[in-house]
Motif scaffolding. Structure first.
Motif, PDB file in Angstrom:
ATOM      1  N   VAL A   1       0.845  -1.192   0.000  1.00 11.95           N
ATOM      2  CA  VAL A   1       0.000   0.000   0.000  1.00 11.95           C
ATOM      3  C   VAL A   1       0.887   1.250   0.000  1.00 11.95           C
TER       4      VAL A   1
ATOM      5  N   PHE B   1       2.159   1.643  -3.420  1.00 14.30           N
ATOM      6  CA  PHE B   1       1.074   2.093  -4.297  1.00 14.30           C
ATOM      7  C   PHE B   1       0.917   3.607  -4.197  1.00 14.30           C
TER       8      PHE B   1
ATOM      9  N   PHE C   1      -6.580  -0.912  -2.398  1.00 14.93           N
ATOM     10  CA  PHE C   1      -5.298  -0.419  -2.903  1.00 14.93           C
ATOM     11  C   PHE C   1      -4.316  -1.568  -3.075  1.00 14.93           C
TER      12      PHE C   1
ATOM     13  N   LEU D   1      -8.670   6.978  -6.734  1.00 10.88           N
ATOM     14  CA  LEU D   1      -7.429   6.224  -6.525  1.00 10.88           C
ATOM     15  C   LEU D   1      -7.499   4.800  -7.063  1.00 10.88           C
ATOM     16  N   VAL D   2      -8.662   4.185  -6.949  1.00  5.34           N
ATOM     17  CA  VAL D   2      -8.788   2.775  -7.328  1.00  5.34           C
ATOM     18  C   VAL D   2      -9.536   2.592  -8.646  1.00  5.34           C
TER      19      VAL D   2
END
Length: 162
Positions: free
Chosen positions: A6, A9, A101, A142-143
């Motif tokens: 994460v 990421f 994430f 974000l995803v």
């Protein structure tokens, strides 16, 4: 390793999103809400389902929501939650720390519209002691998430009499 994925990421996207690490477990909605001092609905729980077509999808809902089977079937067809042993293998995150994430397997991410009731939600961050605080809109961006309506009505929180 999941927390590290994460962090990587966020770094790959040049994001400065603080990861909250606690000494107490946040592996359930109730534990997470108590640990972060928020109402259960603000905990963004991440669930993994396998559809009848054998596709695995990630669904993020507010912590106090339940999936409405009829709504789920209208969008995804029949589906079953992944068993715990498959969750970590497919997502790369342990049960209780699953987040959308840094997934080990690229998966479609869906967010229930119930999250939009809040200005800020707390999804896990790859571990049972971790979370991040962000807006539902930022989470969706974000995803690369898609908004869906698959939860039933949310019951109002019980109020305690003095």
């Amino acid at each position: 390793m999941s927390l590290a994925s994460v962090r990587a990421f966020f770094a790959s996207k040049q994001l400065d999103i603080p990861i909250i690490e606690l000494s107490t477990s946040t592996a359930t909605v109730a534990l997470a809400a108590a640990a972060h001092g928020v109402e259960a609905g603000r905990i963004a729980k991440t669930l993994a389902f396998r559809t009848a077509s054998n596709e695995v999808v990630i669904l993020v809902t507010r912590g106090d929501a339940r999936i409405d089977n009829r709504k789920f079937k209208e969008i995804f067809g029949k589906g079953k939650m992944l068993p715990p042993d498959e969750v970590e293998t497919i997502t790369g995150h342990p049960v209780g720390g699953v987040c959308p994430f840094a997934l080990a397997t690229p998966l479609p991410v869906y967010l229930d519209v119930s999250l939009q009731a809040f200005d800020e939600v707390l999804p896990a961050a790859g571990g049972i002691h971790t979370a991040v605080r962000l807006s539902p809109q930022t989470l969706a961006q974000l995803v690369n998430g898609c908004w869906v309506d698959v939860c039933g009505q949310i019951a109002p929180a019980a109020t305690l009499s003095p």
